[in-house]
Scaffold this active site. Structure first.
Site, PDB file in Angstrom:
ATOM      1  N   ASP A   1       0.853  -1.198   0.000  1.00 49.66           N
ATOM      2  CA  ASP A   1       0.000   0.000   0.000  1.00 49.66           C
ATOM      3  C   ASP A   1       0.884   1.241   0.000  1.00 49.66           C
ATOM      4  OD1 ASP A   1       0.878  -0.655   2.529  1.00 49.66           O
ATOM      5  OD2 ASP A   1      -1.117  -0.926   3.362  1.00 49.66           O
TER       6      ASP A   1
ATOM      7  N   GLU B   1      -5.675   3.384   3.619  1.00 49.83           N
ATOM      8  CA  GLU B   1      -6.242   3.987   4.835  1.00 49.83           C
ATOM      9  C   GLU B   1      -7.663   4.495   4.587  1.00 49.83           C
ATOM     10  OE1 GLU B   1      -4.879   3.682   7.634  1.00 49.83           O
ATOM     11  OE2 GLU B   1      -2.773   3.312   7.196  1.00 49.83           O
TER      12      GLU B   1
HETATM   13  C1  LIG Z   1      -3.313  -1.579   9.223  1.00 50.48           C
HETATM   14  C2  LIG Z   1      -4.184  -0.419   9.534  1.00 50.48           C
HETATM   15  O1  LIG Z   1      -3.910   0.305  10.469  1.00 50.48           O
HETATM   16  N1  LIG Z   1      -5.251  -0.235   8.742  1.00 50.48           N
HETATM   17  C3  LIG Z   1      -6.230   0.783   8.960  1.00 50.48           C
HETATM   18  C4  LIG Z   1      -7.322   0.649   7.924  1.00 50.48           C
HETATM   19  C5  LIG Z   1      -8.346   1.765   8.035  1.00 50.48           C
HETATM   20  C6  LIG Z   1      -9.667   1.435   7.450  1.00 50.48           C
HETATM   21  C7  LIG Z   1     -10.687   2.546   7.585  1.00 50.48           C
HETATM   22  N2  LIG Z   1     -10.169   3.864   7.296  1.00 50.48           N
HETATM   23  C8  LIG Z   1     -11.296   2.520   8.966  1.00 50.48           C
HETATM   24  O2  LIG Z   1     -10.893   3.295   9.830  1.00 50.48           O
HETATM   25  O3  LIG Z   1     -12.210   1.726   9.198  1.00 50.48           O
HETATM   26  C9  LIG Z   1      -6.826   0.650  10.367  1.00 50.48           C
HETATM   27  O4  LIG Z   1      -7.202   1.693  10.928  1.00 50.48           O
HETATM   28  O5  LIG Z   1      -6.923  -0.465  10.908  1.00 50.48           O
END
Ligand SMILES: CC(=O)N[C@@H](CCC[C@H](N)C(=O)O)C(=O)O
Length: 373
Positions: free
Chosen positions: A69, A128
């Site tokens: 990513d 993200e």
């Molecule tokens: C690995 C990581 O930290 N991923 C993010 C993915 C975010 C998804 C979305 N923006 C949300 O907040 O639901 C995470 O916050 O886990």
């Protein structure tokens, strides 16, 4: 690639963090590096602000995919790095600068030593939010070189350098973003009885949301509701007419997320009556769980151990990853790479140890080779 080359790339990428689908400089940077490595058996396609690079195999029977990513977060960096972000309010606070650097290091190695099988490197935007994996998966570009097996990594601040970790089955949760807008009636701070105060309504809402997890879900099911940002009003001596909550829902079971959403909506209807206001809810981006296939995790564990890297069984985490959509359609797995940072993911002080770049690139190459046998 030498560690010093990996460090240079990581530091240059660290300085130019960009949000999802705005990764214009990042795409240019990656393109420039890839053009320099390019040989006749390497092709690439752009997809929005992302890239897909294919190294043709010498006698291919399948395609192996590695996805990284490339986007950053709206966080103000608070490290003491001499190579801090030059984009105000933007930071690679989730390690995607590491993920890209490792992908470039592995790509160079595979270009120099092509395998029998084709290898596709996917530089995916917007992890993200709002989510690049699903539309990329559905794109003509990716379908042209669709992998038969795919994997990805994520940096792990709590693991030492030289350790990697994964598990069969569920690794990351199901997620949904959560945006809640409140509209009431503003007015003078001294006349609350003539207003509908949205600061009060939104604050109570944040507290009540926690009851959904504590009292609305079976205790044996796991859920998290986090409000990461709240906004209301515009001056200290006026009652706020508007408020906005921004957060995320996480659950272990994909169906539990619907239960949580129903309960939030019921609560909103109750708040509309009790606070005499209107409330609208938007769920933004939703990500499917990351579910690892056991045979690939076993192969990975054996491969890294043979290379002298420590393998540790992971626990499932409430983090989300839109890579889950890729794994829903293509068999594979995801793993954590130890980077031992004093601050965790999404923290303004995240400082992963750069020694892990070499471990990461080596692990990705070894895994691709093992998958190609
Ligand atoms: C690995 C990581 O930290 N991923 C993010 C993915 C975010 C998804 C979305 N923006 C949300 O907040 O639901 C995470 O916050 O886990």
């Amino acid at each position: 690639m030498e560690l010093s080359d990996l460090q240079t790339i990581r530091r240059e990428l660290h300085q130019i963090p960009e949000l999802g689908f705005q990764e214009v400089k990042t795409q240019l940077y990656l393109l420039e590096k890839i053009q320099r490595m390019k040989k006749s058996h390497v092709e690439f396609q752009k997809w929005k602000t992302g890239l897909i690079v294919r190294v043709a195999g010498v006698n291919a029977s399948k395609t192996i995919g590695f996805r990284c990513d490339i986007d950053a977060l709206p966080i103000n960096e608070q490290t003491n790095y001499p190579f801090q972000s030059i984009h105000e309010g933007r930071m690679h606070a989730c390690g995607h600068d590491f993920h890209m650097t490792i992908a470039l290091g592995a790509l160079q190695e595979i270009i120099e030593n092509p395998l029998n099988d084709h290898v596709v490197f996917i530089f995916q935007p917007a992890e993200e939010g709002p989510g690049g994996a699903l539309p990329m998966l559905q794109s003509e570009e990716l379908n042209k070189w669709k992998p038969d097996v795919i994997f990805a990594l994520h940096i792990a601040p709590d693991l030492p350098v030289g350790t990697v970790s994964s598990k069969p089955g569920l690794l990351f949760a199901n997620t949904s973003e959560l945006f809640i807008d409140f509209v009431g009636k503003g007015g003078h701070a001294a006349y609350p009885h003539l207003t509908k105060d949205m600061s009060v309504a939104a604050s109570s809402f944040v507290v009540e949301l926690q009851q959904i997890v504590a009292r609305g879900l079976d205790p044996l099911e796991s859920g998290v509701i986090t409000i990461g940002k709240m906004e209301s009003g515009f001056v200290q001596n006026a009652i706020a007419e508007n408020a906005r909550l921004e957060g995320t829902i996480r659950t272990i079971d994909p169906t539990t997320i619907d239960t949580v959403k129903q309960k939030i909506e019921m609560m909103a209807r109750g708040f509309e009556i009790s606070h005499d206001c209107s409330i609208s809810i938007d769920y933004g981006a939703n990500y499917y769980q990351v579910y690892n296939e056991e045979r690939f995790v076993d192969l990975f564990a054996n491969t890294v151990q043979q290379a002298g890297i420590t393998y540790q069984e992971a626990s499932a985490a409430m983090t989300g990853e839109d890579f889950g959509y890729m794994l829903k359609e293509i068999p594979g797995f995801m793993f954590w790479l130890g980077v031992e940072s004093p601050f965790g993911l999404h923290h303004a002080g995240l400082q992963p140890n750069e020694q892990s770049l070499e471990v990461g690139a080596k692990t990705v190459v070894n895994t691709i080779q093992a998958l190609s046998v």
